[in-house]
Design an enzyme around this catalytic site. Sequence first.
Site, PDB file in Angstrom:
ATOM      1  N   HIS A  22       0.789  -1.290   0.111  1.00  0.00           N
ATOM      2  CA  HIS A  22      -0.234   0.143   0.323  1.00  0.00           C
ATOM      3  C   HIS A  22       0.885   1.557  -0.156  1.00  0.00           C
ATOM      4  O   HIS A  22       0.339   2.013  -0.417  1.00  0.00           O
ATOM      5  CB  HIS A  22      -1.246  -0.117   1.221  1.00  0.00           C
ATOM      6  CG  HIS A  22      -2.086   0.207   1.010  1.00  0.00           C
ATOM      7  ND1 HIS A  22      -2.791   0.579  -0.275  1.00  0.00           N
ATOM      8  CD2 HIS A  22      -3.095   1.019   1.707  1.00  0.00           C
ATOM      9  CE1 HIS A  22      -4.355   0.755   0.262  1.00  0.00           C
ATOM     10  NE2 HIS A  22      -4.469   1.997   1.310  1.00  0.00           N
ATOM     11  N   ASN A  43      -6.972   6.750   4.522  1.00  0.00           N
ATOM     12  CA  ASN A  43      -8.564   7.638   3.926  1.00  0.00           C
ATOM     13  C   ASN A  43      -8.140   8.872   4.180  1.00  0.00           C
ATOM     14  O   ASN A  43      -9.348   9.516   3.917  1.00  0.00           O
ATOM     15  CB  ASN A  43      -9.510   6.659   5.339  1.00  0.00           C
ATOM     16  CG  ASN A  43      -9.135   5.106   5.091  1.00  0.00           C
ATOM     17  OD1 ASN A  43      -8.987   4.895   4.138  1.00  0.00           O
ATOM     18  ND2 ASN A  43      -9.688   4.696   6.495  1.00  0.00           N
ATOM     19  N   ASP A  50      -0.824   2.649  -4.980  1.00  0.00           N
ATOM     20  CA  ASP A  50      -0.584   0.606  -5.351  1.00  0.00           C
ATOM     21  C   ASP A  50      -1.923   0.542  -5.938  1.00  0.00           C
ATOM     22  O   ASP A  50      -2.848   1.461  -6.763  1.00  0.00           O
ATOM     23  CB  ASP A  50      -0.554   0.714  -4.084  1.00  0.00           C
ATOM     24  CG  ASP A  50      -2.153   0.664  -3.035  1.00  0.00           C
ATOM     25  OD1 ASP A  50      -1.920   1.515  -2.998  1.00  0.00           O
ATOM     26  OD2 ASP A  50      -3.113  -0.683  -2.277  1.00  0.00           O
ATOM     27  N   ASN A  59      -9.174   3.815  -1.113  1.00  0.00           N
ATOM     28  CA  ASN A  59      -9.532   4.752  -0.151  1.00  0.00           C
ATOM     29  C   ASN A  59      -8.934   6.411   0.059  1.00  0.00           C
ATOM     30  O   ASN A  59      -9.364   6.912   0.382  1.00  0.00           O
ATOM     31  CB  ASN A  59      -9.399   4.328   1.585  1.00  0.00           C
ATOM     32  CG  ASN A  59     -10.442   3.412   1.708  1.00  0.00           C
ATOM     33  OD1 ASN A  59     -12.024   3.679   1.403  1.00  0.00           O
ATOM     34  ND2 ASN A  59     -10.651   2.733   2.149  1.00  0.00           N
TER      35      ASN A  59
END
Length: 209
Positions: A19, A70, A95, A116
């Site tokens: 991520h 987020n 990613d 997100n």
Amino acid sequence: MYLIVGLGNPGAQYAKNRHNIGFMMIDELIRSPAFGPEKKNFDGLTSDGQIETAKGLEKVLALKPQTFMNLSGQSVQKAMHFYKIKPERVIVFHDELDLAPGRLRMKLGGGHAGHNGLRSIMANIGPNFMRGRMGIGHPGAKEDVLHWVLGDFGKSDQAWVNAMNDACVRALPVLLSGLPDAAERYTTEVMRQAPAPKLDTRQLNAQKE
């Protein structure tokens, strides 16, 4: 000025996660002597620099939001507002599950596909920014996605991850050229410099374990 953003989560425990490949790309970018030291700004870590292009020097602000994925859009929006940067001059590296490991695609606009970080950025600045989609592959089952993206890259991944990040940085003059097809040219140049690895099924399954 261009705003080049890498997405990831702050903290040592996330540093090697799939991520966080966007953070890794920014780390490679700001190693250049053309960039200054990192500073805490706009709920993130920033570095000022410049990139030589065919049309001259372009000013760049590199940004790693430190808000957790987020809420990435809050950091991006603050930097844009301060420097009066238009969304079209924002480039976000992140990613991408739906691209094979080592594949890259640069595009303007589009949806968030459940990412997100992109969802947050779109909520804050709209959809019309550039996305550098950095392929990490898909684990195969939806229930495995969270574990996959928050899992570390394996030792066998390091060669292509490093090559991809290096190519993404080296090819930036193409992306910042101002040409109408700059995104397509950039994608081609990154893939020329760092071809995606050919992974067989056994290698992919080993990475999931």
